[in-house]
Design a protein around this motif. Sequence first.
Motif, mmCIF file in Angstrom:
data_model
loop_
_atom_site.group_PDB
_atom_site.id
_atom_site.type_symbol
_atom_site.label_atom_id
_atom_site.label_comp_id
_atom_site.label_asym_id
_atom_site.label_seq_id
_atom_site.Cartn_x
_atom_site.Cartn_y
_atom_site.Cartn_z
ATOM 1 N N GLU A 212 0.835 -1.209 0.000
ATOM 2 C CA GLU A 212 0.000 0.000 0.000
ATOM 3 C C GLU A 212 0.870 1.260 0.000
ATOM 4 O O GLU A 212 0.536 2.257 -0.643
ATOM 5 N N ILE A 213 1.979 1.206 0.734
ATOM 6 C CA ILE A 213 2.901 2.356 0.753
ATOM 7 C C ILE A 213 3.524 2.556 -0.624
ATOM 8 O O ILE A 213 3.616 3.684 -1.125
ATOM 9 N N VAL A 214 3.957 1.461 -1.263
ATOM 10 C CA VAL A 214 4.552 1.542 -2.606
ATOM 11 C C VAL A 214 3.530 2.093 -3.595
ATOM 12 O O VAL A 214 3.847 2.952 -4.432
ATOM 13 N N ASP A 215 2.285 1.615 -3.510
ATOM 14 C CA ASP A 215 1.227 2.082 -4.406
ATOM 15 C C ASP A 215 0.984 3.579 -4.217
ATOM 16 O O ASP A 215 0.817 4.323 -5.187
ATOM 17 N N ALA A 559 13.024 4.044 -0.281
ATOM 18 C CA ALA A 559 12.846 2.754 0.382
ATOM 19 C C ALA A 559 11.671 2.825 1.358
ATOM 20 O O ALA A 559 11.486 3.823 2.057
ATOM 21 N N VAL A 560 10.873 1.742 1.375
ATOM 22 C CA VAL A 560 9.658 1.711 2.204
ATOM 23 C C VAL A 560 9.978 2.008 3.668
ATOM 24 O O VAL A 560 9.267 2.766 4.334
ATOM 25 N N ASP A 561 11.060 1.421 4.190
ATOM 26 C CA ASP A 561 11.420 1.629 5.602
ATOM 27 C C ASP A 561 11.677 3.101 5.913
ATOM 28 O O ASP A 561 11.366 3.572 7.015
ATOM 29 N N LEU A 562 12.251 3.804 4.946
ATOM 30 C CA LEU A 562 12.572 5.213 5.171
ATOM 31 C C LEU A 562 11.328 6.093 5.114
ATOM 32 O O LEU A 562 11.210 7.083 5.841
ATOM 33 N N VAL A 563 10.404 5.735 4.235
ATOM 34 C CA VAL A 563 9.240 6.593 4.028
ATOM 35 C C VAL A 563 8.066 6.222 4.928
ATOM 36 O O VAL A 563 7.142 7.016 5.110
ATOM 37 N N ARG A 564 8.087 5.034 5.515
ATOM 38 C CA ARG A 564 6.952 4.565 6.329
ATOM 39 C C ARG A 564 6.549 5.562 7.429
ATOM 40 O O ARG A 564 5.355 5.835 7.609
ATOM 41 N N PRO A 565 7.506 6.146 8.193
ATOM 42 C CA PRO A 565 7.091 7.082 9.260
ATOM 43 C C PRO A 565 6.271 8.272 8.751
ATOM 44 O O PRO A 565 5.516 8.875 9.505
ATOM 45 N N TYR A 566 6.418 8.612 7.465
ATOM 46 C CA TYR A 566 5.718 9.767 6.905
ATOM 47 C C TYR A 566 4.432 9.368 6.175
ATOM 48 O O TYR A 566 3.416 10.059 6.267
ATOM 49 N N VAL A 567 4.491 8.243 5.439
ATOM 50 C CA VAL A 567 3.354 7.825 4.622
ATOM 51 C C VAL A 567 2.334 7.027 5.429
ATOM 52 O O VAL A 567 1.123 7.167 5.218
#
Length: 699
Positions: A212-215, A559-567
């Motif tokens: 879902e984050i990648v999408d 990278a998903v791990d880097l963006v997860r806290p924001y997205v």
Amino acid sequence: MAVLAKIRQRSALMIVVIAFALFAFLVPSLFNKGNFGKSSKDVGSINGKDISFEDFRVKVSNVEKSGEGITSTAAANRVWDQEVSVALLTSEFDKLGLRVGEKHIMEVLKTDQNIGKNPLFLNAAGVFDVAKFKEYFKSNPEQAKVLKEREKDAELNAKFQIYNTLIKSGIYTTESEGKLKYEMEANKVNFAYVAGLYSTIKDSEVKVTDAEIVDFMKKNEKKYKADETREIEYVLIEDKASAEDESDIKAKINGLLSGSVVYNQAKGKNDTLPGFKSAKNTIEFVNSNSDVPYDSTYVAKKDLPAVDADKLYNLAPGEIYGPYVFGKYYCISKSLGRKVGVNAKASHILISYEGTQVPNQKEKRTKEQAKAKAEAILAQVNANPDSFLMLAFTNSDDSSAQQGGDLGYFGQNQMVKPFNDFVFNNPIGKVGLVETPFGFHIIKIADKQDGIRLATIAQKIEASEATSDKVFTEATKFEMEATDKDFDKAAAAMKLTIAPPVTVKAMDESFGSLGNQRNIIRWAFEDGTDLGVVKRFEVANLGHVIAKVIKINKSGLVAVDLVRPYVEPILKNKKKAELIKAKMAGTSLEAIAKTTGSTVQQATDVTMENPVLTGGVGQEPKVVGNAFALAAGKLSAPIEGNTGVYVVKNISIVKAPVLNNHKDYVAKLKAQSAGDSNRVIPALKGNAEIKDNRKDFNY
């Protein structure tokens, strides 16, 4: 002898075998270096236009030779950024048909101090003379070649000046925009609302997957576009002195204090060598036994090692202190005496004049005017010494004006000679006027510091050969264990700590807390370095780094791990919004409040410029915008805001008085858009097709 004979007989064969072995060793290396085997000899391309590696290499080499101490990777990054910007801008210049003439190019060249202020090109009046400039290069063909390159840069610069002027001229603020700005600030809305806040639903009730984050990132690709990355975890095994090593170093430096007895083979008897205490030539003794050469500087107490400063500063001449630890050294120090006034502290007020190279001149003045003003300020200081600070703040042309003219402490000959001589030849409290090439200085001597000269023997605290061998063995063992088995389990078995993972891009140099480790990053992006690969690196002055590639991100997105806290919070709020909207049933705010377990609240005199709801809610521009759009008494559909889902009911809109002109608001918008021209190059890069092959060329 028989063996030697056989070797001679087969020497030709041996040479062929060795040559073949060397070739077999070198071939893979050559193919991996990017010199052969690549489909392209280009370092990259911008919108289909290739950048030749050879041209790029020459430019990088020139930057490296610039004397800035820049690394080859940093130089490559700088040149690449320049190449991209120049290519994109040149394309824009060509589309617009921009042309510049000789006069414009000459004006750009003149801005260079080495040209515009060069005595070779100045006439009798000290003004730049185009005829002299042209004549010089006409009679110096070799220099003319250099000028050709400078002219190309100047032409590009001149076109950019025109282009930048066009951009700035195109950023125009209309009267209508000023009117809208005024209305957003002055029009007010009153409304009632019901809020279903996201915080009423626990985060654990809504899950967000990596997919879902990648999408989400793909739908907002420009915002989350990123270079290819690698994530690397590592173990650091430090090559540092053991407790035994430190003890040996301390014993060695202690042994230098007293004399030692050594056997003199030539004389056939023992010789007694003097120690540090009794050495006749202290300086020679230091240079013979210290890892740091003798320094004759007198040192103020504040500049001595903090822990030992009192004891070192109070040593009597010839007295010794130590051993003590300073940084990475065991030290012993002998006092060679003290000196009065080695450092001084002073404040000044600088009054410069036209012709002096001072960037902060508060007003234009001649030398005579500057002198008269300086003398007047000196008279004020003498009449009221306490006025110095304020006079410096309001009058000094030096950046120290913000500190009331305070220059702090400085040593002998750190200032220009007239300034230095006044400060060091006069007592504390003296105020006077001095002229230097910078202008006229009103100087106040605030303090002076005495200093001590120390002869210090410093022995570096470092690992012995035996310790280094032990560390190497441990690092090699871990590399093999981590390669054959599980990295985490191998680290746990050997009681080693795995450092937090580091995410790097292909042309990065910095590697987490280890600083510049370009070789590790280069390895991570080499062909053949796959997921899970482990390798050991020897790092100078540090030890051994055993690294493992744990993630390869080729998607072109962050990278998903880097963006997860924001997205993740955004996506969770969207899911929470659906759950809240499902509860918002009813034809009145009271009914909706009942179904959501909330209350009807009031918002009074809210503007679009400051769309803040009280009660700790914060900014909700969508909610306020909807309230303005509704007719009086009308109810909105559910609105997804920043902090929750809202249903609003317009009570009234209070429109601001009509203005005849909105020039003040136009001015505000112009000020806000002043830096918009700086966004051109990033915008061009965002829309360009850029291929970067630098990692294939060993930078």
